[in-house]
Design an enzyme around this catalytic site. Structure first.
Site, PDB file in Angstrom:
ATOM      1  CD  GLU A 101     -67.350  -8.641  57.493  1.00 43.18           C
ATOM      2  OE1 GLU A 101     -66.470  -7.764  57.647  1.00 43.18           O
ATOM      3  OE2 GLU A 101     -68.120  -8.649  56.524  1.00 43.18           O
ATOM      4  CD  GLU A 215     -71.543  -7.285  56.094  1.00 42.39           C
ATOM      5  OE1 GLU A 215     -70.809  -6.963  55.136  1.00 42.39           O
ATOM      6  OE2 GLU A 215     -71.241  -7.091  57.280  1.00 42.39           O
TER       7      GLU A 215
END
Length: 636
Positions: A101, A215
């Site tokens: 991320e 995710e």
């Protein structure tokens, strides 16, 4: 720690997050041998069972909080990946996840960094393993073509990324709660769940690219079940671009976390029923193997710690059934505290405490230099959330009344003992520091009214012979369809911190919760349950962001009380009830390594309430779970 890789369910990969700073303690240095050996043992244990493992440096495109390419030279990042790839390139079941991320940076910069890493893996390390490439802005699928995070969207900027080995996929993350952050219960409509994937899916088809949903999750209700199964079906239907998926999260450290896939009492989690139909079949697994794994730390960012040491190397016991080695808690300002016979981690006694409004426990030895960071490696402590759980505790060290280094955090689960191991580098300490206080403080964000318990607090020494401390081995999740070009797999993530929530994918246009902010209050030379501020007393505040979270850019301090007529010269503020001051935060923002600390001298003694509110970050205004502005307060 023994755990079976659950390939019998059809899960075929484990995503193994780790902290870059743990594996490589300084940029460009050799890998830490203890940490690297434990990581290799975990990889061997996983892949020997026929499963894949994804190596995931969980660092948000940063080292020590500094952005790669903007403070950290990109050559250090490529050096790291060459070293890692050289270790694992002969194992085709090891997948390289370039970074978790990236966020709050230039999309073009991140694409350039990713390309440099790919080139180094292929051309220098000569590795052919599958590579997963995230985008900017927490790599959100719903915002792939948006520009709120940078003038260059992921849809434009990430097209610059190529792979000489032609064996890579773009990794996306996507949650389906109301703001797509993964911090709330409930899901958007089932049709919206799939529509947010349309844009990036069409982008991949148009550009002949592959995608991987790294995710996703939903809470336990009928609408979320429909949402999630629709998403799984969507990816199966579009398996020409979607090569696999990940459920967040698994592992016993997550306790009662709303998305946990971890079984409880032999019973599968609610989500297992949703996922079962989308697993792939594997050959019968070989016998159970021991998988040494790494001990997690707190959130959203911190990481596994090296082992604590044993008494044969003269570890310094602070509390074990009683206070030892000259330590006391005489300077503690907990709401309540005591020594109890139950529950205990071991022995006959433990400490119980209630911490509210940033109160805390101080474990102090008499001398200001009784703990040397050159002699000792850190400390370990066992903590239990009691019947309520949910406490978020801040762990710091001090020399007398001066806090040394940074803080680390832990979230407690109900009726569960967990060992928290801290090494000095967790607190940004090096050798040569002298301290005499270990402090356990309420962070003001958990269920602080609940009693928690503490046992076996030990300052650890350097001559340890212990093996690496284990953490829960992750569960795995399979691809949506059989891969056309193996390996194409879908991991299930494990936590790398004790923070209960994953970093969200929302952006400035979608207000984010600031539950991860570190906002602290302390009173010098205080006494009583909550402390008094009076003549000669100083009330201190601190505010900063936890590593990996958006930077604090603005905040206000508000006074509620009857005191007037006193001036604090630095800001030239007049202490009048209802007064509001803008906190002078640097234009660069406050990160985990740039805390702002300030104090107010108050006379005479009065009952006052101090509030920090109107907090903004680089990702937008801070809100709580009800979308109300977050604030932190202390009554003195």
């Amino acid at each position: 720690y023994q755990r079976r890789v659950r390939t019998t369910k059809g899960m075929n990969v484990i995503r193994l997050p780790f902290k870059w700073e743990r594996l490589q303690p300084s940029l460009g240095s050799a890998f830490d041998s203890t940490y690297s050996n434990a990581l290799s043992a975990a990889v061997t244990g996983i892949t020997s069972r026929g499963a894949y493992v994804i190596l995931d440096p969980h660092n948000y495109a940063r080292y020590g909080g500094t952005v790669i390419g903007n403070g950290v030279d990109v050559s250090k990042y490529t050096d790291f990946w060459v070293s890692l790839a050289n270790i694992y390139k002969t194992n085709p079941k090891v997948i390289f996840g370039l970074m978790n991320e990236p966020n709050t940076m230039s999309t073009t910069l991140w694409a350039s960094n990713a390309q440099a890493a790919i080139n180094a893996i292929r051309n220098t390390a000569k590795a052919n393993n599958l590579i997963l490439v995230p985008g900017n802005a927490w790599t959100g699928a719903h915002s792939w073509s948006q520009t709120w995070y940078d003038p260059v969207s992921n849809a434009v900027g990430m097209l610059a990324v190529t792979d000489p080995g032609n064996n890579f996929a773009f990794e996306l993350h996507q949650y389906f709660d109301s703001d797509y952050s993964g911090t709330n219960t409930g899901c958007v409509s089932a049709s919206t769940c799939t529509s947010v994937l349309n844009d990036v899916t069409n982008w991949a088809k148009t550009n002949n690219l592959k995608l991987f949903l790294g995710e996703f999750a939903g809470s336990n209700d009928a609408n979320c079940k429909t949402c999630i199964t629709n998403v799984l079906s969507f990816m199966r239907t579009n398996s020409d671009v979607w090569i696999g998926w990940t459920w967040w999260a698994a592992g016993p450290q997550w306790g009662n976390y709303l998305f946990s896939l971890e079984p409880s009492g032999g019973t599968d989690s609610f989500a297992m029923d949703w996922l079962d139909d989308y697993f792939v079949s594997l050959q019968p697994p070989p016998p159970t193997v021991a998988v040494p794994t790494l001990s997690p730390t707190k959130a959203p960012t911190a990481a596994p710690t090296p082992p604590t040491t044993a008494p044969p190397c003269n570890a310094l016991i602070v509390f074990d059934d009683d206070f030892r080695n000259g330590f006391t808690w005489d300077y503690s300002w907990a709401t309540s505290k005591g020594i109890v016979a139950s529950p205990v981690k071991s022995g006959t006694q433990a400490i119980s405490a209630v911490l509210q409004s940033y109160t805390g426990l101080q474990f102090r030895c008499g001398s200001g230099n009784c703990i040397s960071t050159s002699t000792y490696t850190g400390f370990s402590v066992w903590l239990n959330g009691g019947s309520g759980g949910g406490q978020i505790l801040k762990l710091v060290v001090r020399k007398d009344d001066v806090e040394i280094g940074n803080a680390t955090f832990i979230t407690l689960s109900a009726n569960t003992w967990v060992e928290r191991k801290v090494v000095w580098s967790d607190l940004s300490l090096t050798t040569g520091n002298a301290i005499n206080v270990i402090q356990v403080q309420d962070n003001g964000q958990g269920n602080s009214a609940n009693t928690f318990y503490l046992d076996n607090l030990i300052v650890t020494c350097s001559a340890s012979s212990n093996t690496p401390a284990p953490t829960p081995a992750p569960l795995t999740v399979a691809p949506t369809s059989a891969p056309a070009n193996p390996p194409t797999v879908a991991p299930t993530r494990v936590p790398t911190t004790l923070a209960p929530l994953p970093p969200p994918v929302a952006g400035p246009s979608e207000p984010r919760s600031c539950a991860s902010l570190a906002v602290g209050f302390s009173i010098q030379s205080s006494w009583g349950n909550k402390g008094e501020v009076g003549s000669g007393m100083t009330l201190q505040f601190s505010i900063n962001s936890v590593a990996g979270q958006p930077l604090v850019t603005a905040a206000q301090l508000v006074l509620q009380g009857t005191l007037s007529g006193t001036t604090y010269n630095t800001w030239n503020i007049n202490l009048v009830s209802g007064s509001t001051w803008n906190i002078p935060i640097p234009s660069s923002g406050l990160s985990s390594s740039t805390s702002l600390n300030f104090g107010l001298n108050v006379s005479p003694r009065q009952s006052l309430t101090w509030i920090i509110n109107n907090i903004s970050t680089t990702a937008g205004p801070c809100v709580d779970s009800n979308n109300n502005p977050s604030q932190f307060s202390l009554t003195t």
